[in-house]
Design a protein around this motif. Structure first.
Motif, PDB file in Angstrom:
ATOM      1  N   ASN A  75     -21.489  -3.665 -57.770  1.00  0.00           N
ATOM      2  CA  ASN A  75     -20.162  -3.294 -57.286  1.00  0.00           C
ATOM      3  C   ASN A  75     -19.124  -3.385 -58.406  1.00  0.00           C
ATOM      4  O   ASN A  75     -18.396  -2.424 -58.660  1.00  0.00           O
ATOM      5  CB  ASN A  75     -19.760  -4.194 -56.114  1.00  0.00           C
ATOM      6  N   GLU A  76     -19.053  -4.537 -59.057  1.00  0.00           N
ATOM      7  CA  GLU A  76     -17.991  -4.764 -60.034  1.00  0.00           C
ATOM      8  C   GLU A  76     -18.160  -3.949 -61.313  1.00  0.00           C
ATOM      9  O   GLU A  76     -17.171  -3.595 -61.946  1.00  0.00           O
ATOM     10  CB  GLU A  76     -17.875  -6.257 -60.353  1.00  0.00           C
ATOM     11  N   SER A  77     -19.400  -3.645 -61.686  1.00  0.00           N
ATOM     12  CA  SER A  77     -19.623  -2.864 -62.908  1.00  0.00           C
ATOM     13  C   SER A  77     -19.689  -1.368 -62.627  1.00  0.00           C
ATOM     14  O   SER A  77     -19.872  -0.576 -63.551  1.00  0.00           O
ATOM     15  CB  SER A  77     -20.924  -3.314 -63.595  1.00  0.00           C
ATOM     16  N   THR A 108     -37.907  -6.089 -57.121  1.00  0.00           N
ATOM     17  CA  THR A 108     -38.606  -4.988 -57.795  1.00  0.00           C
ATOM     18  C   THR A 108     -37.609  -3.932 -58.271  1.00  0.00           C
ATOM     19  O   THR A 108     -36.429  -3.961 -57.903  1.00  0.00           O
ATOM     20  CB  THR A 108     -39.589  -4.307 -56.824  1.00  0.00           C
ATOM     21  N   LYS A 109     -38.122  -2.999 -59.041  1.00  0.00           N
ATOM     22  CA  LYS A 109     -37.285  -1.876 -59.469  1.00  0.00           C
ATOM     23  C   LYS A 109     -36.822  -1.064 -58.264  1.00  0.00           C
ATOM     24  O   LYS A 109     -35.715  -0.522 -58.256  1.00  0.00           O
ATOM     25  CB  LYS A 109     -38.042  -1.005 -60.470  1.00  0.00           C
ATOM     26  N   GLN A 110     -37.662  -0.999 -57.238  1.00  0.00           N
ATOM     27  CA  GLN A 110     -37.253  -0.324 -56.002  1.00  0.00           C
ATOM     28  C   GLN A 110     -36.029  -1.014 -55.418  1.00  0.00           C
ATOM     29  O   GLN A 110     -35.088  -0.349 -54.975  1.00  0.00           O
ATOM     30  CB  GLN A 110     -38.400  -0.334 -54.993  1.00  0.00           C
ATOM     31  N   THR A 111     -36.028  -2.345 -55.422  1.00  0.00           N
ATOM     32  CA  THR A 111     -34.890  -3.083 -54.876  1.00  0.00           C
ATOM     33  C   THR A 111     -33.622  -2.823 -55.675  1.00  0.00           C
ATOM     34  O   THR A 111     -32.531  -2.736 -55.108  1.00  0.00           O
ATOM     35  CB  THR A 111     -35.183  -4.595 -54.819  1.00  0.00           C
ATOM     36  N   VAL A 112     -33.759  -2.681 -56.985  1.00  0.00           N
ATOM     37  CA  VAL A 112     -32.591  -2.351 -57.815  1.00  0.00           C
ATOM     38  C   VAL A 112     -31.927  -1.094 -57.256  1.00  0.00           C
ATOM     39  O   VAL A 112     -30.707  -1.048 -57.047  1.00  0.00           O
ATOM     40  CB  VAL A 112     -33.001  -2.135 -59.296  1.00  0.00           C
ATOM     41  N   ILE A 121     -28.232  -0.111 -54.789  1.00  0.00           N
ATOM     42  CA  ILE A 121     -27.290   0.991 -55.009  1.00  0.00           C
ATOM     43  C   ILE A 121     -27.108   1.792 -53.720  1.00  0.00           C
ATOM     44  O   ILE A 121     -25.983   2.203 -53.391  1.00  0.00           O
ATOM     45  CB  ILE A 121     -27.753   1.878 -56.180  1.00  0.00           C
ATOM     46  N   VAL A 122     -28.167   1.976 -52.956  1.00  0.00           N
ATOM     47  CA  VAL A 122     -28.043   2.675 -51.662  1.00  0.00           C
ATOM     48  C   VAL A 122     -27.106   1.897 -50.741  1.00  0.00           C
ATOM     49  O   VAL A 122     -26.200   2.466 -50.133  1.00  0.00           O
ATOM     50  CB  VAL A 122     -29.428   2.880 -51.002  1.00  0.00           C
ATOM     51  N   GLY A 123     -27.315   0.586 -50.639  1.00  0.00           N
ATOM     52  CA  GLY A 123     -26.449  -0.236 -49.789  1.00  0.00           C
ATOM     53  C   GLY A 123     -25.007  -0.216 -50.252  1.00  0.00           C
ATOM     54  O   GLY A 123     -24.074  -0.159 -49.443  1.00  0.00           O
TER      55      GLY A 123
END
Length: 188
Positions: free
Chosen positions: A123-125, A143-147, A151-153
């Motif tokens: 959010n902040e960056s 995981t990379k999926q969670t990264v 962003i989706v959230g």
């Protein structure tokens, strides 16, 4: 206060009606935010579609709410903090996690705290997380999926938080018991 109409399924633009009907069927009522979003059929459909997609991630309800509520707090969205507090309580999210999210304090569970911290970074960056920040998040067990799911959230919250800032919907009675302001430090 901006003068945005709180639509019903009868008053909404034709293309928004089925989306509002689906929201009402799922939730039992049409939240005021969605009722005002209905002014734009594309907005209300985008919001509900993205919400449905976000629910399909491999993240638990607690993890999804951490991302959503962290963004709500950072974006100072009083409406969305109250709504997601109510959803979190109904979904069984631990009260200590909810309190930490509402106050912006660390979560006791290190993995969940890593998720909260990474949601803050995104959010902040504005998405410019450093390689080191991503590596730290991955080292916490994500995981990379969670990264990308973070962003989706965050994107989901851009839709609702920014809309709320402009349309200024009245807080629904269903969320009144868990109203939130920036100066609150714990769950009511």
């Amino acid at each position: 206060m901006n003068d945005f109409k709180i639509h019903t399924t009868e008053s909404a633009p034709k293309a928004s009606k089925p989306v509002l009907e689906a929201a009402k069927k799922k939730m039992g009522f049409i939240p005021n935010l969605m009722a005002t979003m209905a002014e734009s059929p594309v907005m209300i459909e985008s919001y509900l579609t993205l919400m449905g997609l976000f629910d399909k991630t491999e993240l638990s309800e607690t993890e999804r709410q951490i991302i959503l509520m962290t963004n709500n707090r950072l974006n100072a969205c009083t409406y969305c903090m109250a709504a997601h507090t109510a959803v979190s309580k109904m979904s069984g999210v631990d009260n200590d996690v909810i309190a930490a999210l509402r106050s912006g304090t660390p979560i006791n569970d290190p993995k969940l705290e890593a998720l909260r911290t990474f949601a803050i970074i995104i959010n902040e960056s504005r998405g410019w997380a450093s390689e080191e920040q991503v590596a730290t998040f991955l080292a916490a067990g994500y995981t990379k999926q969670t990264v990308l799911d973070v962003i989706v959230g965050t994107s989901l919250k851009v839709l609702s938080n920014y809309s709320t800032h402009i349309v200024e919907p009245e807080l629904d009675a269903a969320f009144a018991q868990v109203a939130w302001t920036k100066d609150m430090v714990s769950v009511a």
